[in-house]
Design a protein around this motif. Structure first.
Motif, PDB file in Angstrom:
ATOM      1  N   ALA A   1      -3.342  -8.815 -12.333  1.00  0.00           N
ATOM      2  CA  ALA A   1      -3.331  -8.469 -11.346  1.00  0.00           C
ATOM      3  C   ALA A   1      -2.240  -9.623 -10.152  1.00  0.00           C
ATOM      4  O   ALA A   1      -1.280  -8.595  -9.639  1.00  0.00           O
ATOM      5  CB  ALA A   1      -4.376  -8.521 -10.443  1.00  0.00           C
ATOM      6  N   PRO A   2      -2.529  -9.945  -9.812  1.00  0.00           N
ATOM      7  CA  PRO A   2      -1.182 -10.966  -9.301  1.00  0.00           C
ATOM      8  C   PRO A   2       0.181 -10.824  -9.601  1.00  0.00           C
ATOM      9  O   PRO A   2       1.316 -10.081  -9.166  1.00  0.00           O
ATOM     10  CB  PRO A   2      -1.326 -12.421  -8.880  1.00  0.00           C
ATOM     11  N   LEU A   3       0.473 -10.994 -11.164  1.00  0.00           N
ATOM     12  CA  LEU A   3       1.363 -10.316 -11.491  1.00  0.00           C
ATOM     13  C   LEU A   3       2.380  -8.926 -11.112  1.00  0.00           C
ATOM     14  O   LEU A   3       3.400  -9.130 -10.925  1.00  0.00           O
ATOM     15  CB  LEU A   3       1.640 -10.896 -12.849  1.00  0.00           C
ATOM     16  N   LEU A   4       1.242  -8.413 -10.942  1.00  0.00           N
ATOM     17  CA  LEU A   4       1.852  -6.549 -11.085  1.00  0.00           C
ATOM     18  C   LEU A   4       2.057  -6.664  -9.893  1.00  0.00           C
ATOM     19  O   LEU A   4       3.110  -5.315  -9.084  1.00  0.00           O
ATOM     20  CB  LEU A   4       0.615  -5.538 -11.808  1.00  0.00           C
ATOM     21  N   ALA A   5       1.392  -7.257  -9.076  1.00  0.00           N
ATOM     22  CA  ALA A   5       1.432  -7.311  -7.537  1.00  0.00           C
ATOM     23  C   ALA A   5       2.675  -7.121  -7.090  1.00  0.00           C
ATOM     24  O   ALA A   5       3.848  -6.787  -6.351  1.00  0.00           O
ATOM     25  CB  ALA A   5       0.320  -7.732  -6.108  1.00  0.00           C
ATOM     26  N   ILE A   6       3.445  -8.671  -7.252  1.00  0.00           N
ATOM     27  CA  ILE A   6       4.830  -9.297  -7.651  1.00  0.00           C
ATOM     28  C   ILE A   6       6.032  -8.127  -7.918  1.00  0.00           C
ATOM     29  O   ILE A   6       6.980  -8.363  -7.628  1.00  0.00           O
ATOM     30  CB  ILE A   6       4.520 -11.205  -8.190  1.00  0.00           C
ATOM     31  N   ALA A   7       5.265  -7.826  -9.437  1.00  0.00           N
ATOM     32  CA  ALA A   7       6.045  -7.067  -9.633  1.00  0.00           C
ATOM     33  C   ALA A   7       6.752  -5.475  -9.453  1.00  0.00           C
ATOM     34  O   ALA A   7       7.862  -5.518  -9.050  1.00  0.00           O
ATOM     35  CB  ALA A   7       6.001  -7.101 -11.212  1.00  0.00           C
ATOM     36  N   GLY A   8       5.860  -5.102  -8.689  1.00  0.00           N
ATOM     37  CA  GLY A   8       5.456  -4.022  -8.020  1.00  0.00           C
ATOM     38  C   GLY A   8       5.941  -3.875  -6.973  1.00  0.00           C
ATOM     39  O   GLY A   8       6.825  -3.442  -5.828  1.00  0.00           O
ATOM     40  N   GLY A   9       6.335  -5.473  -5.817  1.00  0.00           N
ATOM     41  CA  GLY A   9       6.589  -5.200  -4.373  1.00  0.00           C
ATOM     42  C   GLY A   9       8.313  -5.428  -5.337  1.00  0.00           C
ATOM     43  O   GLY A   9       8.607  -5.561  -4.155  1.00  0.00           O
TER      44      GLY A   9
ATOM     45  N   ALA B   1      14.020  -0.987  -5.275  1.00  0.00           N
ATOM     46  CA  ALA B   1      14.886   0.186  -6.076  1.00  0.00           C
ATOM     47  C   ALA B   1      14.344   0.524  -6.561  1.00  0.00           C
ATOM     48  O   ALA B   1      14.365   2.127  -6.998  1.00  0.00           O
ATOM     49  CB  ALA B   1      15.715  -0.713  -7.075  1.00  0.00           C
ATOM     50  N   ARG B   2      13.275   0.851  -7.405  1.00  0.00           N
ATOM     51  CA  ARG B   2      12.254   1.577  -7.321  1.00  0.00           C
ATOM     52  C   ARG B   2      10.570   2.577  -7.211  1.00  0.00           C
ATOM     53  O   ARG B   2       9.522   1.380  -7.511  1.00  0.00           O
ATOM     54  CB  ARG B   2      11.547   1.647  -8.979  1.00  0.00           C
ATOM     55  N   ALA B   3      10.248   3.138  -5.461  1.00  0.00           N
ATOM     56  CA  ALA B   3       9.728   2.909  -4.723  1.00  0.00           C
ATOM     57  C   ALA B   3       8.358   3.560  -5.611  1.00  0.00           C
ATOM     58  O   ALA B   3       7.632   2.597  -6.109  1.00  0.00           O
ATOM     59  CB  ALA B   3      10.560   3.699  -3.993  1.00  0.00           C
ATOM     60  N   LEU B   4       8.574   4.413  -6.808  1.00  0.00           N
ATOM     61  CA  LEU B   4       7.698   4.871  -7.210  1.00  0.00           C
ATOM     62  C   LEU B   4       6.778   4.001  -8.491  1.00  0.00           C
ATOM     63  O   LEU B   4       5.289   3.898  -8.288  1.00  0.00           O
ATOM     64  CB  LEU B   4       7.639   6.150  -8.151  1.00  0.00           C
ATOM     65  N   VAL B   5       7.648   3.331  -9.035  1.00  0.00           N
ATOM     66  CA  VAL B   5       7.133   2.733  -9.833  1.00  0.00           C
ATOM     67  C   VAL B   5       6.841   1.542  -9.409  1.00  0.00           C
ATOM     68  O   VAL B   5       5.276   0.692  -9.462  1.00  0.00           O
ATOM     69  CB  VAL B   5       7.861   2.377 -10.999  1.00  0.00           C
ATOM     70  N   GLY B   6       7.005   0.910  -8.371  1.00  0.00           N
ATOM     71  CA  GLY B   6       6.468  -0.252  -7.974  1.00  0.00           C
ATOM     72  C   GLY B   6       4.982   0.405  -7.103  1.00  0.00           C
ATOM     73  O   GLY B   6       4.159  -0.468  -7.176  1.00  0.00           O
ATOM     74  N   GLY B   7       5.125   1.572  -6.469  1.00  0.00           N
ATOM     75  CA  GLY B   7       3.953   2.072  -5.882  1.00  0.00           C
ATOM     76  C   GLY B   7       2.349   2.186  -6.927  1.00  0.00           C
ATOM     77  O   GLY B   7       1.182   1.454  -6.298  1.00  0.00           O
ATOM     78  N   ALA B   8       2.726   2.638  -7.752  1.00  0.00           N
ATOM     79  CA  ALA B   8       1.357   2.193  -8.746  1.00  0.00           C
ATOM     80  C   ALA B   8       1.298   0.871  -8.978  1.00  0.00           C
ATOM     81  O   ALA B   8       0.497   0.328  -9.686  1.00  0.00           O
ATOM     82  CB  ALA B   8       2.415   3.961 -10.201  1.00  0.00           C
ATOM     83  N   LEU B   9       2.175  -0.109  -9.989  1.00  0.00           N
ATOM     84  CA  LEU B   9       1.767  -1.335 -10.129  1.00  0.00           C
ATOM     85  C   LEU B   9       1.443  -1.825  -9.002  1.00  0.00           C
ATOM     86  O   LEU B   9       0.548  -2.552  -9.373  1.00  0.00           O
ATOM     87  CB  LEU B   9       3.119  -1.874 -10.484  1.00  0.00           C
ATOM     88  N   LEU B  10       1.261  -1.413  -8.156  1.00  0.00           N
ATOM     89  CA  LEU B  10       0.420  -1.936  -6.729  1.00  0.00           C
ATOM     90  C   LEU B  10      -0.238  -1.594  -5.916  1.00  0.00           C
ATOM     91  O   LEU B  10      -1.853  -2.180  -6.210  1.00  0.00           O
ATOM     92  CB  LEU B  10       1.859  -2.043  -4.811  1.00  0.00           C
TER      93      LEU B  10
ATOM     94  N   ALA C   1      -6.043  -5.616   0.068  1.00  0.00           N
ATOM     95  CA  ALA C   1      -5.285  -4.377   1.528  1.00  0.00           C
ATOM     96  C   ALA C   1      -4.037  -4.553   1.660  1.00  0.00           C
ATOM     97  O   ALA C   1      -3.610  -3.351   1.125  1.00  0.00           O
ATOM     98  CB  ALA C   1      -5.856  -4.580   2.561  1.00  0.00           C
ATOM     99  N   PHE C   2      -3.510  -5.974   1.589  1.00  0.00           N
ATOM    100  CA  PHE C   2      -2.191  -6.133   1.468  1.00  0.00           C
ATOM    101  C   PHE C   2      -1.561  -4.850   0.275  1.00  0.00           C
ATOM    102  O   PHE C   2       0.035  -4.125   0.402  1.00  0.00           O
ATOM    103  CB  PHE C   2      -1.377  -7.014   1.924  1.00  0.00           C
ATOM    104  N   ALA C   3      -2.128  -5.182  -1.067  1.00  0.00           N
ATOM    105  CA  ALA C   3      -1.414  -4.428  -2.359  1.00  0.00           C
ATOM    106  C   ALA C   3      -1.465  -3.130  -2.004  1.00  0.00           C
ATOM    107  O   ALA C   3      -0.549  -1.970  -2.492  1.00  0.00           O
ATOM    108  CB  ALA C   3      -2.143  -4.802  -3.669  1.00  0.00           C
ATOM    109  N   ALA C   4      -2.495  -2.495  -1.435  1.00  0.00           N
ATOM    110  CA  ALA C   4      -2.832  -1.051  -1.448  1.00  0.00           C
ATOM    111  C   ALA C   4      -2.310  -0.429  -0.457  1.00  0.00           C
ATOM    112  O   ALA C   4      -1.611   0.701  -0.391  1.00  0.00           O
ATOM    113  CB  ALA C   4      -4.874  -0.725  -1.170  1.00  0.00           C
ATOM    114  N   VAL C   5      -1.744  -1.219   0.375  1.00  0.00           N
ATOM    115  CA  VAL C   5      -1.096  -0.665   1.619  1.00  0.00           C
ATOM    116  C   VAL C   5       0.756  -0.760   0.911  1.00  0.00           C
ATOM    117  O   VAL C   5       1.279   0.599   1.216  1.00  0.00           O
ATOM    118  CB  VAL C   5      -1.240  -1.590   2.857  1.00  0.00           C
ATOM    119  N   ALA C   6       1.368  -1.750   0.404  1.00  0.00           N
ATOM    120  CA  ALA C   6       1.773  -1.699  -0.302  1.00  0.00           C
ATOM    121  C   ALA C   6       2.239  -0.480  -0.944  1.00  0.00           C
ATOM    122  O   ALA C   6       3.540   0.222  -1.328  1.00  0.00           O
ATOM    123  CB  ALA C   6       2.647  -2.999  -1.064  1.00  0.00           C
ATOM    124  N   GLY C   7       1.428  -0.047  -1.644  1.00  0.00           N
ATOM    125  CA  GLY C   7       1.170   0.422  -2.960  1.00  0.00           C
ATOM    126  C   GLY C   7       1.503   1.946  -2.471  1.00  0.00           C
ATOM    127  O   GLY C   7       2.385   3.169  -2.959  1.00  0.00           O
TER     128      GLY C   7
END
Length: 122
Positions: free
Chosen positions: A56-64, A69-78, A100-106
């Motif tokens: 989960a932290p790995l996905l959050a950092i990668a999504g962020g 550059a790739r908002a759709l993929v990053g948002g889905a990962l978040l 909360a931060f990951a959900a809002v960022a997603g």
């Protein structure tokens, strides 16, 4: 919105790493010393807790990192990261900020104004 998603996603991943260290360590500690009634009890699915503690932290950092550059993929990962942390750890005083931060960022990543330009992947 992409910049906000990037910053919130990386912060969620860093805080999530701290939660993940303690989640993984708690499972290992209870496996090593055994359960203590009323104090330390193994979660229902310790393998899931350990897997989410890592991914989960790995996905959050990668999504962020991808949010700019790739908002759709990053948002889905978040959003996947937020859902995983919520499912494995619940919502409490230690997990409220990374979830909360990951959900809002997603959501910000998914709602980014302009769509991604089509680019070659290689």
């Amino acid at each position: 919105m992409r910049n906000a998603a990037m910053i919130l996603g990386v912060i969620a991943g860093l805080i999530g790493m701290i939660v993940g260290f303690f989640g993984y360590g708690r499972v290992e500690l209870i496996e090593h010393i055994g359960e203590i009634e009323g104090i330390l009890q193994q979660p229902d699915n310790p393998g899931l807790v350990q897997a989410v503690s890592i991914f989960a932290p790995l996905l959050a950092i990668a999504g962020g990192a991808m949010a700019h550059a790739r908002a759709l993929v990053g948002g889905a990962l978040l959003l996947i990261s937020a859902a995983g942390m919520y499912y494995a750890f619940g919502f409490n005083v230690f997990t409220m900020f990374p979830v909360a931060f990951a959900a809002v960022a997603g959501l910000l990543g998914l709602a980014a104004g302009k769509p991604d330009e089509p680019k070659a992947h290689f």
